[in-house]
Design an enzyme around this catalytic site. Structure first.
Site, PDB file in Angstrom:
ATOM      1  N   ASP A  13       0.805  -1.228   0.000  1.00  0.00           N
ATOM      2  CA  ASP A  13       0.000   0.000   0.000  1.00  0.00           C
ATOM      3  C   ASP A  13       0.838   1.278   0.000  1.00  0.00           C
ATOM      4  O   ASP A  13       0.428   2.299   0.547  1.00  0.00           O
ATOM      5  CB  ASP A  13      -0.956   0.023   1.216  1.00  0.00           C
ATOM      6  CG  ASP A  13      -1.866  -1.196   1.237  1.00  0.00           C
ATOM      7  OD1 ASP A  13      -2.242  -1.654   0.146  1.00  0.00           O
ATOM      8  OD2 ASP A  13      -2.194  -1.675   2.342  1.00  0.00           O
ATOM      9  N   LYS A  16       1.813   2.129  -5.099  1.00  0.00           N
ATOM     10  CA  LYS A  16       2.338   1.573  -6.368  1.00  0.00           C
ATOM     11  C   LYS A  16       1.404   1.883  -7.536  1.00  0.00           C
ATOM     12  O   LYS A  16       1.843   2.224  -8.626  1.00  0.00           O
ATOM     13  CB  LYS A  16       2.519   0.040  -6.234  1.00  0.00           C
ATOM     14  CG  LYS A  16       3.530  -0.354  -5.150  1.00  0.00           C
ATOM     15  CD  LYS A  16       3.607  -1.858  -4.982  1.00  0.00           C
ATOM     16  CE  LYS A  16       2.369  -2.490  -4.370  1.00  0.00           C
ATOM     17  NZ  LYS A  16       2.099  -2.123  -2.967  1.00  0.00           N
ATOM     18  N   GLY A  40      -4.597  -4.257  -3.744  1.00  0.00           N
ATOM     19  CA  GLY A  40      -5.569  -3.215  -4.096  1.00  0.00           C
ATOM     20  C   GLY A  40      -4.763  -1.992  -4.481  1.00  0.00           C
ATOM     21  O   GLY A  40      -4.111  -1.393  -3.627  1.00  0.00           O
ATOM     22  N   HIS A  41      -4.738  -1.667  -5.747  1.00  0.00           N
ATOM     23  CA  HIS A  41      -3.923  -0.556  -6.242  1.00  0.00           C
ATOM     24  C   HIS A  41      -4.821   0.597  -6.689  1.00  0.00           C
ATOM     25  O   HIS A  41      -5.644   0.436  -7.582  1.00  0.00           O
ATOM     26  CB  HIS A  41      -3.041  -1.035  -7.403  1.00  0.00           C
ATOM     27  CG  HIS A  41      -2.019  -2.051  -6.980  1.00  0.00           C
ATOM     28  ND1 HIS A  41      -1.106  -2.609  -7.826  1.00  0.00           N
ATOM     29  CD2 HIS A  41      -1.771  -2.611  -5.759  1.00  0.00           C
ATOM     30  CE1 HIS A  41      -0.343  -3.456  -7.164  1.00  0.00           C
ATOM     31  NE2 HIS A  41      -0.727  -3.481  -5.906  1.00  0.00           N
ATOM     32  N   GLN A 223       1.925  -6.145  -3.104  1.00  0.00           N
ATOM     33  CA  GLN A 223       2.393  -6.275  -1.724  1.00  0.00           C
ATOM     34  C   GLN A 223       3.684  -5.470  -1.525  1.00  0.00           C
ATOM     35  O   GLN A 223       3.876  -4.480  -2.219  1.00  0.00           O
ATOM     36  CB  GLN A 223       2.595  -7.749  -1.345  1.00  0.00           C
ATOM     37  CG  GLN A 223       1.300  -8.534  -1.183  1.00  0.00           C
ATOM     38  CD  GLN A 223       0.677  -8.988  -2.475  1.00  0.00           C
ATOM     39  OE1 GLN A 223       1.327  -9.631  -3.289  1.00  0.00           O
ATOM     40  NE2 GLN A 223      -0.573  -8.667  -2.691  1.00  0.00           N
TER      41      GLN A 223
HETATM   42  P1  GDP Z   1      -0.764   0.320  -3.518  1.00  0.00           P
HETATM   43  O1  GDP Z   1      -1.363  -0.951  -3.061  1.00  0.00           O
HETATM   44  O2  GDP Z   1       0.709   0.385  -3.278  1.00  0.00           O
HETATM   45  O3  GDP Z   1      -1.103   0.655  -4.943  1.00  0.00           O
HETATM   46  O4  GDP Z   1      -1.407   1.472  -2.608  1.00  0.00           O
HETATM   47  P2  GDP Z   1      -2.978   1.638  -2.223  1.00  0.00           P
HETATM   48  O5  GDP Z   1      -3.697   2.127  -3.417  1.00  0.00           O
HETATM   49  O6  GDP Z   1      -3.479   0.421  -1.555  1.00  0.00           O
HETATM   50  O7  GDP Z   1      -2.889   2.735  -1.099  1.00  0.00           O
HETATM   51  C1  GDP Z   1      -2.307   3.983  -1.330  1.00  0.00           C
HETATM   52  C2  GDP Z   1      -3.334   5.083  -0.971  1.00  0.00           C
HETATM   53  O8  GDP Z   1      -2.682   6.329  -0.904  1.00  0.00           O
HETATM   54  C3  GDP Z   1      -4.407   5.260  -2.030  1.00  0.00           C
HETATM   55  O9  GDP Z   1      -5.574   5.685  -1.398  1.00  0.00           O
HETATM   56  C4  GDP Z   1      -3.849   6.360  -2.920  1.00  0.00           C
HETATM   57  O10 GDP Z   1      -4.864   7.097  -3.586  1.00  0.00           O
HETATM   58  C5  GDP Z   1      -3.144   7.219  -1.914  1.00  0.00           C
HETATM   59  N1  GDP Z   1      -1.921   7.905  -2.369  1.00  0.00           N
HETATM   60  C6  GDP Z   1      -0.976   7.473  -3.219  1.00  0.00           C
HETATM   61  N2  GDP Z   1       0.049   8.367  -3.269  1.00  0.00           N
HETATM   62  C7  GDP Z   1      -0.274   9.367  -2.422  1.00  0.00           C
HETATM   63  C8  GDP Z   1       0.399  10.575  -2.005  1.00  0.00           C
HETATM   64  O11 GDP Z   1       1.505  10.891  -2.416  1.00  0.00           O
HETATM   65  N3  GDP Z   1      -0.267  11.349  -1.098  1.00  0.00           N
HETATM   66  C9  GDP Z   1      -1.485  11.028  -0.609  1.00  0.00           C
HETATM   67  N4  GDP Z   1      -2.053  11.845   0.264  1.00  0.00           N
HETATM   68  N5  GDP Z   1      -2.125   9.893  -0.965  1.00  0.00           N
HETATM   69  C10 GDP Z   1      -1.513   9.085  -1.852  1.00  0.00           C
HETATM   70  P1  IMO Z   2      -0.929  -4.190  -2.221  1.00  0.00           P
HETATM   71  O1  IMO Z   2      -0.444  -4.751  -3.549  1.00  0.00           O
HETATM   72  C1  IMO Z   2      -0.947  -4.593   2.108  1.00  0.00           C
HETATM   73  C2  IMO Z   2      -1.030  -8.659   3.734  1.00  0.00           C
HETATM   74  C3  IMO Z   2      -2.266  -9.078   4.468  1.00  0.00           C
HETATM   75  C4  IMO Z   2      -1.660 -10.013   5.491  1.00  0.00           C
HETATM   76  C5  IMO Z   2      -0.562 -10.705   4.700  1.00  0.00           C
HETATM   77  C6  IMO Z   2      -0.967 -12.060   4.138  1.00  0.00           C
HETATM   78  O2  IMO Z   2      -2.205  -3.466  -2.281  1.00  0.00           O
HETATM   79  O3  IMO Z   2       0.204  -3.427  -1.575  1.00  0.00           O
HETATM   80  P2  IMO Z   2      -2.513 -12.721   2.090  1.00  0.00           P
HETATM   81  O4  IMO Z   2      -3.949 -12.421   1.806  1.00  0.00           O
HETATM   82  O5  IMO Z   2      -1.557 -12.226   1.060  1.00  0.00           O
HETATM   83  O6  IMO Z   2      -2.270 -14.169   2.395  1.00  0.00           O
HETATM   84  O7  IMO Z   2      -2.214 -11.947   3.463  1.00  0.00           O
HETATM   85  O8  IMO Z   2      -0.247  -9.838   3.632  1.00  0.00           O
HETATM   86  N1  IMO Z   2      -1.241  -8.157   2.352  1.00  0.00           N
HETATM   87  C7  IMO Z   2      -1.175  -6.858   2.020  1.00  0.00           C
HETATM   88  N2  IMO Z   2      -0.983  -5.762   2.774  1.00  0.00           N
HETATM   89  N3  IMO Z   2      -1.070  -4.480   0.774  1.00  0.00           N
HETATM   90  C8  IMO Z   2      -1.227  -5.573  -0.002  1.00  0.00           C
HETATM   91  O9  IMO Z   2      -1.217  -5.515  -1.344  1.00  0.00           O
HETATM   92  C9  IMO Z   2      -1.342  -6.837   0.622  1.00  0.00           C
HETATM   93  N4  IMO Z   2      -1.538  -8.088   0.171  1.00  0.00           N
HETATM   94  C10 IMO Z   2      -1.459  -8.887   1.239  1.00  0.00           C
HETATM   95  O10 IMO Z   2      -2.906  -7.976   5.055  1.00  0.00           O
HETATM   96  O11 IMO Z   2      -1.032  -9.276   6.513  1.00  0.00           O
HETATM   97 MG    MG Z   3      -2.915  -1.612  -1.791  1.00  0.00          MG
END
Ligand code: GDP
Ligand code: IMO
Ligand code: MG
Length: 428
Positions: A13, A16, A40-41, A223
């Site tokens: 998270d 990416k 979840g991206h 991840q």
């Molecule tokens: P990912 O799994 O690495 O793609 O990240 P997620 O989408 O799960 O979580 C990142 C969260 O931060 C999302 O809600 C994005 O919209 C938000 N986000 C990404 N970059 C930035 C940033 O530079 N600043 C802020 N405030 N939010 C960001």
């Molecule tokens: P993105 O790509 C954050 C975590 C779960 C748990 C552990 C194992 O959005 O960054 P799993 O379901 O993979 O067997 O769970 O890994 N986990 C993540 N945490 N971002 C993710 O993906 C994750 N995918 C799995 O919360 O701790």
């Molecule tokens: Mg994510």
């Protein structure tokens, strides 16, 4: 030629999806290489806000070929829903390919993921319950079913029949759970097969043709490094490799072809699920970060645990991925903070250590040693060049570069595509 691997440097998270969406305009191909719909991206761009679980975050650029690589575990129901949702909101999904070697997430995987978590009780790992662990376990146990297998109905039936017999025995004997129906799953997956057939193919040729032409390819990690089964906080990890090395294995591109390795890091750190986290803040500051940055899981909605930037863990990420660049996100979240902290070492059993222990129990005992830096009071959300960032923010960025021995080439100052300070171009 440019193959750029982009991976999570922390516990996932990191942003990416946003970074890929921002960079993909200059790429020809984006390939997801690991994980499944546990990911979840998020991408926020002129089409709106999207949360992608399987489809590469390059999908919003119509010229980009998006590939779900062999290293991904594919839940066909989730993939079909994602395609439908994108199309419904005006995003074309014509350039999508799914590797025929990618393993399928089956109904028994999601069911067993939940049952296994219940059985662990207090020791639950906090998985996303998307069946990802059980699907990758079957892959290495050589009883997995792959997307390509869906294209031959008779063979698929035989495979499903033999695996389901085994899974139903486990369900009944270990969990007292009623058996799953062979016919039901077979027909359900045949329907998926019909809808997904146009996307499923042997993707190596397409990828290697792009390589031969010298086209720019982005490898999209899922991840993060600290969730890697080898280098993460085992057993509180995921089940496929989120590392740059996984980018090679999960696409069929040899490691020597990867020209740059970009680690995405938040300016602080978050974790969702169980396991040690030395810099976790269980106070008002942690709460402030969570609320300001809306730190709730993209896939499960769970509140994310928040803490200060951990440079000890960060150094491990730089090393095991041979990172050439860092993309630092969420710097804007610190706007208005009187000061910010970075963990530079741990105190472990009365000793100061500068490495990330391999053992989760030892990591639980680690107390962070912090360095405090002055904060900045102005908003940086509209800043687009390094020189215009407040001097304290630049100092913070420089200190992270210094502690991790890796240049920061990209800074995100907000969630939207254009909220970027490009320090050094990542793609030509
Ligand atoms: P990912 O799994 O690495 O793609 O990240 P997620 O989408 O799960 O979580 C990142 C969260 O931060 C999302 O809600 C994005 O919209 C938000 N986000 C990404 N970059 C930035 C940033 O530079 N600043 C802020 N405030 N939010 C960001
Ligand atoms: P993105 O790509 C954050 C975590 C779960 C748990 C552990 C194992 O959005 O960054 P799993 O379901 O993979 O067997 O769970 O890994 N986990 C993540 N945490 N971002 C993710 O993906 C994750 N995918 C799995 O919360 O701790
Ligand atoms: Mg994510």
């Amino acid at each position: 030629m440019s193959v750029v691997a982009l991976i999570g440097g922390q516990w996932g998270d990191e942003g990416k999806g946003k970074v890929i969406d921002s960079l993909a305009g200059k790429a020809k191909m984006v390939i997801r290489f690991s994980g499944g719909d546990n990911a979840g991206h998020t991408a926020i761009n002129p089409y709106g806000e999207f949360k992608l679980h399987l489809i590469p975050s390059g999908v919003f650029h119509p010229h980009v070929i998006c590939i779900i690589g062999n290293g991904v575990a594919v839940n066909p129901a989730v993939l079909l829903k994602e395609i439908e949702e994108l199309r419904g909101r005006g995003v074309e999904v014509n350039n999508l390919l799914v590797s025929d070697r990618a393993h399928l997430v089956m109904p028994y995987h999601t069911l067993l993921d939940g049952l296994e978590e219940e059985r662990r009780g207090k020791g639950a790992l906090g998985t996303t319950r998307r069946g990802i662990g059980p699907a990758f376990a079957d892959k290495v146990a050589r009883i997995g079913i792959r997307t390509g297998d869906l294209l031959d109905k008779d063979a698929f039936y035989r495979q499903l029949n033999s695996t389901l017999e085994f899974k139903n025995a486990i369900l009944a004997k270990l969990y007292g759970h009623p058996p799953l129906s062979l016919e039901e799953i077979f027909h359900q997956y045949c329907r998926y097969a019909e809808q997904l057939a146009p996307f499923i193919r042997e993707t190596e040729t397409t990828i290697h043709q792009a390589l031969a032409k010298g086209e720019s390819i982005l490898l999209e990690g899922a991840q993060g490094t600290l969730l890697d089964p080898d280098f993460g906080t085992y057993p509180y990890v995921t089940s496929s490799s989120p590392l740059v090395g996984g980018g090679s294995q999960g696409t069929g591109i040899g490691p020597m072809e990867i020209s740059r390795a970009v680690g995405v890091f938040k300016a602080y750190i978050t974790r969702v699920g169980g396991g040690p986290m030395p810099t976790e803040l269980k106070d008002d500051v942690g709460e402030l970060i969570r609320e300001k940055a809306k730190e709730y899981g993209t896939t499960t909605g769970r509140p994310r645990r928040c803490g200060w930037f951990d440079a000890v863990a960060g150094r491990l990420s730089v090393q095991v991925n041979s990172l050439s660049d860092i993309a630092l996100t969420h710097l804007d979240i610190f706007d208005g903070f009187p000061s910010v902290r970075i963990c530079t070492a741990y105190r472990l059993d009365n000793k100061t250590v500068d490495y990330f222990p391999s053992n989760a129990t030892a990591l639980e005992r680690c107390q962070p040693v912090y360095e405090e830096l002055p904060g900045w009071q102005e908003s940086i959300a509209d800043t687009r060049d390094l020189e215009s960032l407040p001097q304290q923010a630049r100092r913070y960025v420089a200190r992270i570069e210094d502690l991790l021995s890796c240049p920061i080439s990209f800074i995100a100052v907000g969630p939207a595509r254009e909220q970027v300070v490009e320090v050094k171009p990542i793609l030509p």
